[in-house]
Design an enzyme around this catalytic site. Structure first.
Site, PDB file in Angstrom:
ATOM      1  N   PHE A 139      43.508 -34.893   1.866  1.00 22.08           N
ATOM      2  CA  PHE A 139      42.372 -35.328   1.058  1.00 22.08           C
ATOM      3  C   PHE A 139      42.092 -34.254   0.010  1.00 22.08           C
ATOM      4  O   PHE A 139      42.047 -33.060   0.333  1.00 22.08           O
ATOM      5  CB  PHE A 139      41.146 -35.552   1.937  1.00 22.08           C
ATOM      6  CG  PHE A 139      39.996 -36.146   1.172  1.00 22.08           C
ATOM      7  CD1 PHE A 139      40.070 -37.448   0.708  1.00 22.08           C
ATOM      8  CD2 PHE A 139      38.870 -35.409   0.897  1.00 22.08           C
ATOM      9  CE1 PHE A 139      39.023 -38.002  -0.024  1.00 22.08           C
ATOM     10  CE2 PHE A 139      37.814 -35.954   0.164  1.00 22.08           C
ATOM     11  CZ  PHE A 139      37.905 -37.248  -0.297  1.00 22.08           C
ATOM     12  N   LYS A 178      31.113 -41.253   8.051  1.00 22.43           N
ATOM     13  CA  LYS A 178      32.182 -42.252   8.179  1.00 22.43           C
ATOM     14  C   LYS A 178      32.040 -42.952   9.537  1.00 22.43           C
ATOM     15  O   LYS A 178      31.096 -43.709   9.759  1.00 22.43           O
ATOM     16  CB  LYS A 178      33.546 -41.586   8.001  1.00 22.43           C
ATOM     17  CG  LYS A 178      33.748 -40.997   6.610  1.00 22.43           C
ATOM     18  CD  LYS A 178      35.089 -40.285   6.491  1.00 22.43           C
ATOM     19  CE  LYS A 178      35.255 -39.620   5.145  1.00 22.43           C
ATOM     20  NZ  LYS A 178      35.444 -40.562   4.036  1.00 22.43           N
ATOM     21  N   ARG A 223      42.598 -49.765   1.214  1.00 21.42           N
ATOM     22  CA  ARG A 223      42.281 -49.216   2.541  1.00 21.42           C
ATOM     23  C   ARG A 223      41.354 -50.159   3.298  1.00 21.42           C
ATOM     24  O   ARG A 223      40.339 -50.615   2.775  1.00 21.42           O
ATOM     25  CB  ARG A 223      41.541 -47.881   2.422  1.00 21.42           C
ATOM     26  CG  ARG A 223      42.323 -46.735   1.908  1.00 21.42           C
ATOM     27  CD  ARG A 223      41.664 -45.400   2.295  1.00 21.42           C
ATOM     28  NE  ARG A 223      40.232 -45.363   2.007  1.00 21.42           N
ATOM     29  CZ  ARG A 223      39.450 -44.321   2.265  1.00 21.42           C
ATOM     30  NH1 ARG A 223      39.978 -43.228   2.856  1.00 21.42           N
ATOM     31  NH2 ARG A 223      38.169 -44.338   1.955  1.00 21.42           N
ATOM     32  N   ASP A 247      40.701 -31.042  10.014  1.00 20.50           N
ATOM     33  CA  ASP A 247      39.655 -31.872   9.411  1.00 20.50           C
ATOM     34  C   ASP A 247      39.660 -33.205  10.165  1.00 20.50           C
ATOM     35  O   ASP A 247      40.659 -33.940  10.147  1.00 20.50           O
ATOM     36  CB  ASP A 247      39.948 -32.066   7.920  1.00 20.50           C
ATOM     37  CG  ASP A 247      38.872 -32.886   7.207  1.00 20.50           C
ATOM     38  OD1 ASP A 247      38.144 -33.646   7.886  1.00 20.50           O
ATOM     39  OD2 ASP A 247      38.781 -32.787   5.973  1.00 20.50           O
TER      40      ASP A 247
END
Lengths: 425, 425
Positions: A141, A236, A384, A210
């Site tokens: 990311f 998230k 996604r 992460d």
């Protein structure tokens, strides 16, 4: 990609087991089906973007009203003690620890993921003086890569980003710290945390994981893997709300030596003695910097109640059932429409998302959103779809793919409205 | 302390003008009296701790309900665009700019005050390569000293903290950056921002002003003073709620060269291009790091509506009227009880707080809180009283001092319950 798994999906499709009725049967047997009521979801929406912003847990509004209209408005400053605001970073951290295989005193909530990664990268470099490399991978990311490069510049080491399959080979005795995202944000592919951590330790390197797409999405065993450090995201799969604060994990064995660089008063051993010299707090508390972002903590703590009594193995099984079903349905219903699959077919290598590729990906995602099927797009060509097992059903998956097929059959995406790009976080 | 001002207060007291009726007359003439209705304050409380956690603006609960129950729960990820979540850090920053004498494109909301100070200290050092000193003062709020010392260690320069009255003399050509809090958290004393900034610039140094006890408490003219950088707090006089995010100011002339070290994706020129190389955004946006703490931003933005149409000169006049009255009443009613005054009698040197000293300060503050008069304590002996002019009246000041006198006359503080210390933020 595993040809065994491809054959399995195709066999499933050919056997014509993939009907909406079959999906409803799977839902009827789902031990987590009742968890859907722990969330408030809008009518007419199938939400496949919990990997970007989790849906709102139903417990949040009442908790926020209490926190704002009672604890703040009436309790005022007294609530730092009387409403237990002070220990919230530790308390919420301990709850998250249960989801990631850590002990309660190893996790704390503070700042953003990027800031926590910054703190841990500098701290890790300080534990490996003389080593000159921060190792990463070039599909990570972006913020992880940006922060690592920023730390490298600040501290005079190098940041080296290699291809994902070259990480193990690139580990050597010049590497102070390796930073990887456990589940890739684009492909949904999972790294082998145990094997990579073991190899890193063999060459004397530390690892920062992460867990942005791991925590709340699938089990993870930080301590069983002998992990050193981790960071992760509150908004998230933990459903803490927009911009919810991040969490940081520091293994107990590293806590006493940890020296993170942003030495704010809430990380002090005695913040209310108001001395002029910084002495880090014992344990995980030294990861704190400024006053905790309580509004985000109130929401995140309430949100985590959606995980009460949830068996993480059942969560994982349902997540894979949903993503495998999605892949099988795409195989069955969308052949010839130009889609590729960017996510591993092998369930063991898959997080809780499926990513498709398509050259018109952006417009297709916009057309889907207009029909109430919300996923997101990642440049240059990734669609996604995140599958939050607590609030999605197999019937949702069926309906989402049916809508996608209709969007493709009708070319609904091919309008200027859908093709004009806006940012989607 | 100015003997002229002492004489003036004493004359006021001796003339017997200081009655509750007089206070009510002052309130009847107060042009800001109606602003009190912009806040929700509990019955039976006189709140003199808005310098630590501001009272709740009445606009906050409805805004939070809309943000949580509509924008998050229904809008979901779409709200980043549709509810204008993305530009919130800039939009709220621009509103704060009006309170501190800055232009709208010079202020942004992000992270905590300590984190913003860290970013600006490193950025300032990079603008003055070769200089070896971060200068501060030894009575500053501890987190500012801790963060400066941490940056010094990280970057290999020295952090030098001198007595407040030695700051000007300590400015020399080895100083890269001076960091000061404009209004001292303990004494409420105000630095001369224009004179200090001018002297710093004469020796080529930069200045970072911490406006934690300035913004919302009194006017401040950053651009008129040619200030370089500033940080400040969202949860004190701006009333943004517990742990509200901080703001940062970067003068336009420094923005293009600013290189702050925590290079997260929201500070990138094109965060949604997802490239692997960091390119800072133009302008103030490069101060951003991770995803903005939206919960705190929702609350802070709603809270700032309490300043709509408020004339900052009237705010300052009322603030000084309240603090001068408090000092005069303490002089009149509390002599012989062992109090000292830690705040300047000269109004020009005073922020919006009055600090008393007393060897039993902690217990006295606890006894006052039990009677509904809420101030706070700062070690070793400071009783702090903050006067937020938007929601306090002269009658409140009268009633607070009357209660304090009663607590002292009856020795209500001298109980084990009040003398056992707990932290108060």
């Amino acid at each position: 990609m595993s040809s065994n798994h491809r054959t399995e999906s195709q066999a499933l499709a050919q056997a014509d087991l993939l009907s909406r009725e079959h999906c409803l049967q799977l839902d009827a047997q789902d031990p987590l089906a009742a968890c859907r009521e722990r969330f408030t979801l809008p009518a007419g929406v199938i939400y496949l973007d919990g990997n970007s912003l989790g849906a709102m847990p139903a417990a949040v509004p009442a908790r926020m009203r209490q926190a704002i209209e009672q604890e703040w408005a009436v309790g005022l400053i007294r609530s730092w003690n009387d409403a237990d605001w002070y220990p919230a970073p530790q308390r919420v951290g301990a709850r998250i620890a249960e989801l990631i295989g850590a002990s309660g005193s190893e996790v704390i909530v503070a700042d953003s993921t990027s800031v926590n990664l910054f703190k841990l990268l500098v701290a890790a470099l300080r534990m490996r003086p003389g080593r000159q490399t921060i190792l990463g991978e070039n599909g990570n990311f972006p913020t992880d890569a940006y922060v690592a490069a920023g730390v490298a510049e600040l501290t005079g080491v190098q940041h080296r980003a290699v291809a994902p399959d070259e990480v193990l080979a690139a580990l050597n005795e010049d590497v102070a710290v390796l930073t990887l995202t456990h589940v890739n944000y684009k492909s949904g592919q999972v790294y082998d945390m145990a094997a990579i951590t073991r190899r890193a330790h063999e060459v004397g390197a530390l690892v920062i994981w992460d867990l942005a797409h791991t925590a709340g999405a699938m089990p993870c065993e930080l301590n069983a893997c002998e992990a050193d450090f981790a960071v992760g995201c509150g908004y998230k799969y933990l459903n803490g709300g927009p911009g919810a604060p991040s969490f940081a994990f520091v293994a107990t064995r590293h806590q006493a030596a940890l020296r993170q660089p942003i030495t704010g008063w809430h990380g002090h051993a005695t913040p209310f003695a108001f001395g002029q010299t910084y002495t880090p707090a014992p344990g995980i508390d030294r990861m704190l910097v400024g006053t905790a972002p309580q509004m985000g903590l109130f929401s995140l703590e309430a949100a985590l109640s959606a995980f009460d009594d949830v068996d993480l193995q059942q969560l994982r099984a349902k997540s894979l059932s949903l993503t495998s079903l999605f892949i099988a349905l795409v195989d069955q219903q969308l052949s010839g429409h130009g889609f590729g699959l960017a996510t591993p077919r092998n369930p063991a290598l898959r997080g809780s998302q499926v990513s498709l590729t398509h050259e018109q990906g952006y417009a297709i995602v916009q057309a889907l959103i207009a029909r109430g099927v919300i996923g997101d797009f990642r440049a240059p060509d990734i669609l996604r779809f995140g599958f939050a097992a607590l609030y999605l059903s197999h019937a949702d998956v069926w309906d989402a793919v049916t809508t996608l097929k209709d969007v493709m059959d009708r070319r609904s995406w091919a309008t200027p409205e859908f093709m004009a790009r806006k940012a989607v976080t």
